[in-house]
Design a protein around this motif. Structure first.
Motif, PDB file in Angstrom:
ATOM      1  N   ILE A 106     -29.086  18.821 -18.522  1.00 41.58           N
ATOM      2  CA  ILE A 106     -30.358  18.339 -19.073  1.00 41.58           C
ATOM      3  C   ILE A 106     -30.191  17.728 -20.462  1.00 41.58           C
ATOM      4  CG2 ILE A 106     -31.794  19.952 -17.754  1.00 41.58           C
ATOM      5  CD1 ILE A 106     -31.970  21.537 -20.502  1.00 41.58           C
ATOM      6  N   ALA A 107     -28.926  17.397 -20.795  1.00 45.78           N
ATOM      7  CA  ALA A 107     -28.653  16.901 -22.151  1.00 45.78           C
ATOM      8  C   ALA A 107     -29.502  15.689 -22.519  1.00 45.78           C
ATOM      9  CB  ALA A 107     -27.167  16.572 -22.300  1.00 45.78           C
ATOM     10  N   GLU A 108     -29.859  14.875 -21.522  1.00 45.96           N
ATOM     11  CA  GLU A 108     -30.637  13.679 -21.849  1.00 45.96           C
ATOM     12  C   GLU A 108     -32.128  13.864 -21.609  1.00 45.96           C
ATOM     13  OE1 GLU A 108     -27.430  10.221 -20.698  1.00 45.96           O
ATOM     14  OE2 GLU A 108     -28.310  11.497 -19.188  1.00 45.96           O
ATOM     15  N   THR A 109     -32.471  14.832 -20.781  1.00 48.10           N
ATOM     16  CA  THR A 109     -33.864  14.929 -20.332  1.00 48.10           C
ATOM     17  C   THR A 109     -34.552  16.205 -20.783  1.00 48.10           C
ATOM     18  OG1 THR A 109     -32.915  15.763 -18.297  1.00 48.10           O
ATOM     19  CG2 THR A 109     -33.628  13.479 -18.290  1.00 48.10           C
ATOM     20  N   TYR A 110     -33.894  16.965 -21.647  1.00 48.07           N
ATOM     21  CA  TYR A 110     -34.443  18.291 -21.976  1.00 48.07           C
ATOM     22  C   TYR A 110     -35.826  18.225 -22.639  1.00 48.07           C
ATOM     23  CZ  TYR A 110     -33.027  17.405 -26.791  1.00 48.07           C
ATOM     24  OH  TYR A 110     -32.898  16.871 -28.038  1.00 48.07           O
ATOM     25  N   ARG A 111     -36.148  17.068 -23.222  1.00 47.21           N
ATOM     26  CA  ARG A 111     -37.442  16.983 -23.892  1.00 47.21           C
ATOM     27  C   ARG A 111     -38.587  16.643 -22.922  1.00 47.21           C
ATOM     28  NH1 ARG A 111     -35.305  13.299 -28.673  1.00 47.21           N
ATOM     29  NH2 ARG A 111     -34.097  12.676 -26.869  1.00 47.21           N
ATOM     30  N   GLU A 155     -40.855  16.663 -19.328  1.00 45.81           N
ATOM     31  CA  GLU A 155     -41.288  17.526 -18.238  1.00 45.81           C
ATOM     32  C   GLU A 155     -40.394  17.248 -17.048  1.00 45.81           C
ATOM     33  OE1 GLU A 155     -44.796  18.916 -17.561  1.00 45.81           O
ATOM     34  OE2 GLU A 155     -45.750  18.461 -19.474  1.00 45.81           O
ATOM     35  N   PRO A 156     -40.084  18.185 -16.181  1.00 48.73           N
ATOM     36  CA  PRO A 156     -40.561  19.562 -16.215  1.00 48.73           C
ATOM     37  C   PRO A 156     -39.658  20.514 -16.992  1.00 48.73           C
ATOM     38  CG  PRO A 156     -39.346  19.181 -14.201  1.00 48.73           C
ATOM     39  CD  PRO A 156     -39.280  17.892 -14.990  1.00 48.73           C
ATOM     40  N   PHE A 157     -38.608  19.987 -17.656  1.00 49.00           N
ATOM     41  CA  PHE A 157     -37.658  20.898 -18.290  1.00 49.00           C
ATOM     42  C   PHE A 157     -38.205  21.488 -19.572  1.00 49.00           C
ATOM     43  CE2 PHE A 157     -34.818  17.755 -16.081  1.00 49.00           C
ATOM     44  CZ  PHE A 157     -34.649  18.578 -14.973  1.00 49.00           C
ATOM     45  N   SER A 158     -39.181  20.808 -20.131  1.00 46.30           N
ATOM     46  CA  SER A 158     -39.723  21.281 -21.384  1.00 46.30           C
ATOM     47  C   SER A 158     -41.240  21.098 -21.343  1.00 46.30           C
ATOM     48  CB  SER A 158     -39.097  20.435 -22.508  1.00 46.30           C
ATOM     49  OG  SER A 158     -39.839  20.543 -23.672  1.00 46.30           O
ATOM     50  N   PHE A 214     -36.785  27.610 -18.551  1.00 45.44           N
ATOM     51  CA  PHE A 214     -35.466  28.027 -18.092  1.00 45.44           C
ATOM     52  C   PHE A 214     -35.368  28.145 -16.575  1.00 45.44           C
ATOM     53  CE2 PHE A 214     -35.222  29.296 -22.536  1.00 45.44           C
ATOM     54  CZ  PHE A 214     -34.064  28.637 -22.865  1.00 45.44           C
ATOM     55  N   ARG A 215     -36.451  28.602 -15.941  1.00 50.81           N
ATOM     56  CA  ARG A 215     -36.369  28.766 -14.499  1.00 50.81           C
ATOM     57  C   ARG A 215     -36.202  27.407 -13.821  1.00 50.81           C
ATOM     58  NH1 ARG A 215     -40.936  32.218 -12.183  1.00 50.81           N
ATOM     59  NH2 ARG A 215     -40.148  33.572 -13.830  1.00 50.81           N
ATOM     60  N   THR A 216     -36.982  26.443 -14.260  1.00 50.53           N
ATOM     61  CA  THR A 216     -36.875  25.093 -13.701  1.00 50.53           C
ATOM     62  C   THR A 216     -35.476  24.518 -13.929  1.00 50.53           C
ATOM     63  OG1 THR A 216     -39.115  24.863 -14.520  1.00 50.53           O
ATOM     64  CG2 THR A 216     -38.072  22.895 -13.603  1.00 50.53           C
ATOM     65  N   ILE A 217     -34.993  24.693 -15.145  1.00 46.61           N
ATOM     66  CA  ILE A 217     -33.676  24.153 -15.493  1.00 46.61           C
ATOM     67  C   ILE A 217     -32.610  24.789 -14.617  1.00 46.61           C
ATOM     68  CG2 ILE A 217     -31.931  24.071 -17.314  1.00 46.61           C
ATOM     69  CD1 ILE A 217     -34.321  23.990 -19.319  1.00 46.61           C
ATOM     70  N   ASN A 218     -32.738  26.093 -14.466  1.00 51.28           N
ATOM     71  CA  ASN A 218     -31.777  26.835 -13.671  1.00 51.28           C
ATOM     72  C   ASN A 218     -31.765  26.371 -12.210  1.00 51.28           C
ATOM     73  OD1 ASN A 218     -29.807  28.664 -13.673  1.00 51.28           O
ATOM     74  ND2 ASN A 218     -31.092  30.440 -14.130  1.00 51.28           N
TER      75      ASN A 218
END
Lengths: 506, 311
Positions: free
Chosen positions: A358-363, A365-368, A375-379
């Motif tokens: 998620i280095a490029e998309t962490y900001r 949705e839905p990662f943030s 964290f659950r979504t990211i995982n």
């Protein structure tokens, strides 16, 4: 009976969480070139590091010249006339070649008053072996190829009878590799024994007398090179049949997705590295850029990715003109980039697998959500990518630095492709990764093309260029020399263009 | 216009310059060894304080300056062993250990000084190393005063700098030090014991820093006061960087500091200057940093492995 210089019996070595060597047997004959072939993580380097005294085996015996020995440290190995050229050079960049060569050879209190003699000995060796090494040069001023020659000379200086080389061609241009392999043959003819670690089949076939294949920490077989063939070697190495030829459908290029006119890039030394390159890439098309490394490809890729400054007349992405201001958000405009150096640019090594995903998309949705990472979504997302791209890792929280090169590259590829880019810039996608991962990454790139992406592929590996591209552009000294179709019968012509001859159109 | 007062003013400043530079130079030359080997010791201030206190108390009790100096050296070796143990063997963060060491140095010397000396009612001064006047040379007008009337610990820096340069660049030990600070793995693969080399380098550094601290009580002021080092350990760290990790460079940089330190002392003594003395005291630190920033056009690269524990 043959003259056996090294016999390693039942070598076992574990690291926390990994069994690197699980009872390896190896016999090397005096004066031969012996290849150790295996995928990344098969235990080749560990086995040789044990022989060189860098690791202590958990179990097993080493016989050197018929005598049982214990090699406690590298100094021990050097004293027994074993030399090793590591994959990452073991040279101190800020000191001279001569200082590197004598480093560690004298007791601490020794005053270095015999440097003239050292210089003379280095110059003599350099001349004898045609290595062209200047003892007074600072290592940091040398090219990668020159540094490698210093490493070899260092081993010869210490009187090595047995020379171990760990993937020596990984850092070289095709020409340099060719030259190195010829040189190793010369050394063997002079009576040196050479152990050559590699995962490249062509090299095994070209240079070795015998080959031992390692897989999952075990020696699978030792063969006479002349009695085997690349297909057999690949099967032994990977443990299954490997598709050596990719199935590539006929491309159906559509509209132009990406185009650049008259791109000029200045490199860090202030020289013009890219001298007015124009090209376009269409939907469902892979345009390959062939060339010997150092002819401006890196600068071209970095400029197109918006990472270094450049001048241009026009760049369009999806028919939208791009200005320099847009460079920062190219990846929001449908572009993805698989960079040349995954460790320096593609990944954040101390971060986990999922954090890299998620280095490029962490900001976004839905990662943030409202500034908090989900964290659950990211995982879940990470797990799905790991599965889809069959990435071998402990779990998604594992530090990416612990993964093999091939799996690291798969993480980069997975992240970039999952964004479904319209334009994909790929630079050296399979450098330094094993045959299984190479096959996988190439298939993914082709699948992406068939799904509609426009792809610009930069590679110094001609095989790769021909296997993947729909059109090939050849780059030399910052310019495009011409275009050829990916027809293997034209490979010689491409080779000439890579050396600076203009295209001769048939 | 009468030039004499100006000349005398200059002479007094320059005469003090080398002396002011000396404690910093000892610490900086030592720290060069440590940093070249890859270990950053920001605890120099603490090491110097402990050295100063050890030197002072032993010299005071025994009445022998040489014994005091030896005690400082012993304290420096001990400091080096402690610092190395935590940063090299235990691999703790060098900045944290260094910061802790500064506080320990401050605390321990402060407590011991109060317990044994501050309230003892004894006369606390000792007889410092006397200036040695070099025959004939010290009689030269101006230069004699500036260069040839110093004590033994000041003169010794003339030996220290070339010696350090020689060890670093002309011996196998120096080569090992420079290698383990730059590419420790490479040094390891040719049989150099990285950690042992770093231990030695750190101990050289702390020993010289302790000598620098002891200078303050044995050859400069004649008694210990709390916090007597007053930031010289930190200035030494800056001097190492500005001197480009070379002993001669460090000498130049510390002399620069020395000039401004001498100048501010002189200005304070003049009394009729309407500047608060705190500003004057800050002058050498501020000016040194500013001038050196201006002077260092070509940035010398720090050792690559600086601050990174091995393995």
């Amino acid at each position: 009976m043959e003259d056996i210089i090294i016999r390693m019996v039942n070598i076992v070595k574990s690291f926390p969480g990994v069994q690197a060597n699980r009872g390896v047997n190896l016999e090397v004959r005096r004066g031969e070139i012996h290849c150790l072939l295996g995928e990344n993580g098969a235990g080749k380097t560990v086995l040789m590091s044990i022989l060189y005294g860098l690791y202590k085996p958990d179990a097993g015996e080493i016989y050197y010249n018929g005598e049982k020995v214990e090699i406690r440290n590298p100094k021990d190995a050097i004293n027994r006339r074993i030399g090793m050229v590591h994959q990452h050079f073991m040279l101190v960049p800020t000191i001279t070649v001569a200082e590197n060569i004598i480093l560690g050879q004298y007791p601490s209190w020794k005053v270095l008053n015999d440097m003239p003699a050292v210089y003379e000995k280095i110059e003599k060796l350099s001349k004898d072996f045609d290595l062209d090494v200047d003892p007074s040069a600072l290592v940091q001023d040398l090219s990668v190829g020159e540094q490698q020659r210093v490493e070899i000379l260092k081993a010869l200086y210490h009187g090595a009878d047995l020379l171990i080389l760990d993937e020596p061609t990984a850092v070289l241009t095709p020409q340099e590799s060719e030259h190195l392999l010829g040189f190793l043959r010369q050394l063997a003819d002079r009576g040196l024994t050479i152990v050559f670690i590699t995962h490249k089949l062509e090299e095994v076939m070209q240079v070795s007398d015998r080959v031992t294949i390692l897989r999952d920490g075990k020696a699978i077989a030792t063969l006479n090179t002349k009695d085997t063939n690349p297909r057999e070697l690949a099967r032994l190495m990977v443990g299954r049949d490997v598709l050596m030829d990719l199935k590539k459908k006929e491309g159906q290029p559509g509209n132009v997705v990406f185009s650049v006119r008259n791109l000029r890039v200045t490199d860090e030394r202030g020289l013009l590295a890219v001298k007015g390159v124009s090209l376009e890439v269409r939907e469902r098309e892979i345009v390959g850029i062939a060339g010997v490394s150092g002819n401006g490809q890196s600068e071209l890729a970095l400029a197109l990715a918006g990472l270094i400054d450049c001048e241009f007349d026009e760049i369009t992405l999806n028919s939208t003109p791009i200005t320099k201001k847009d460079f920062a958000r190219l990846n929001h405009m449908g572009m993805a980039h698989i960079p040349e150096d995954r460790q320096k640019m593609g990944l954040i090594l101390p971060f986990s697998v999922s954090e890299n995903f998620i280095a490029e998309t962490y900001r976004d949705e839905p990662f943030s959500k409202r500034g908090f990472l989900q964290f659950r979504t990211i995982n879940d997302y990470s797990k799905s990518l790991v599965e889809k791209f069959s990435i071998r890792c402990g779990d998604v929280e594992e530090e990416i630095a612990n993964l093999s090169g091939g799996n690291q590259q798969k993480v980069v590829v997975a992240r970039e492709l999952d964004r479904r880019p319209k334009f994909l810039l790929v630079n050296q996608p399979t450098r330094g990764i094993d045959i299984g991962a190479t096959e996988f990454v190439r298939q993914q790139i082709l699948a992406e093309r068939d799904a509609g992406a426009a792809i610009l592929l930069i590679s110094t590996d001609l095989e790769e260029i021909f296997a993947l591209s729909d059109r090939i552009l050849v780059m030399f000294e910052g310019k495009i020399m011409g275009e050829v179709p990916p027809d293997y019968s034209l490979i010689e012509q491409v080779g000439l263009m890579m050396a600076g001859k203009s295209a001769v159109h048939a | 216009m009468d030039l004499l007062p100006v000349v005398i003013f200059l002479q007094s400043i320059l005469a003090a310059t080398w002396r002011m530079a000396t404690p910093i130079l000892y610490a900086a030359v030592g720290e060069i060894f440590s940093e070249r080997a890859g270990v950053l010791n920001i605890g120099l201030e603490g090491v110097m304080l402990i050295g100063a206190f050890a030197g002072y108390s032993v010299a005071y009790e025994s009445g022998n300056l040489i014994l005091g100096l030896l005690a400082a050296i012993a304290s420096g070796i001990l400091s080096g062993l402690i610092f190395s143990f935590f940063t090299i063997t235990v691999k703790a963060n060098q900045i944290v250990v260094g910061a802790a060491y500064n506080m320990i140095g401050m605390g321990i010397t402060g407590v011991l000084y109060r317990v044994f000396y501050a309230e003892s009612g004894r006369a606390l001064s000792l007889k410092t190393f006397a200036p040695i006047e070099i025959p004939f040379l010290s009689q030269i007008p101006f230069l004699g005063e500036v260069l040839f009337k110093h004590n033994i610990m000041v003169y010794a820096t003339l030996l220290l700098v070339p010696l350090a340069t020689f060890v670093l660049y002309k011996t196998a030990f120096g080569l090992s030090i420079r290698s383990v600070g730059e590419h420790p793995k490479a040094a390891d693969t040719v049989g150099i014991n990285v950690n042992r080399t770093r231990y030695f380098a750190v101990i050289i550094a702390t020993t010289l820093a302790a000598i620098g601290g002891a200078f303050l009580v044995l050859a400069y002021a004649d008694q210990f006061v709390e916090g007597i080092v007053t930031g010289r350990g930190f200035i030494a760290l800056a001097v190492v960087v500005f001197g480009g990790w070379s002993p001669w460079g460090a000498m130049g940089a510390s002399l620069l500091f020395g000039i401004f330190y001498a100048l501010q002392l002189r200005l304070q003594a003049m009394g009729n200057i309407m500047i608060p003395y705190q500003f004057l005291q800050a002058l050498p630190y501020v000016v040194t940093v500013l001038v050196l920033i201006g002077l260092t056009k070509r940035r010398v690269q720090a050792p690559k492995a600086l601050g990174v524990p091995y393995k």
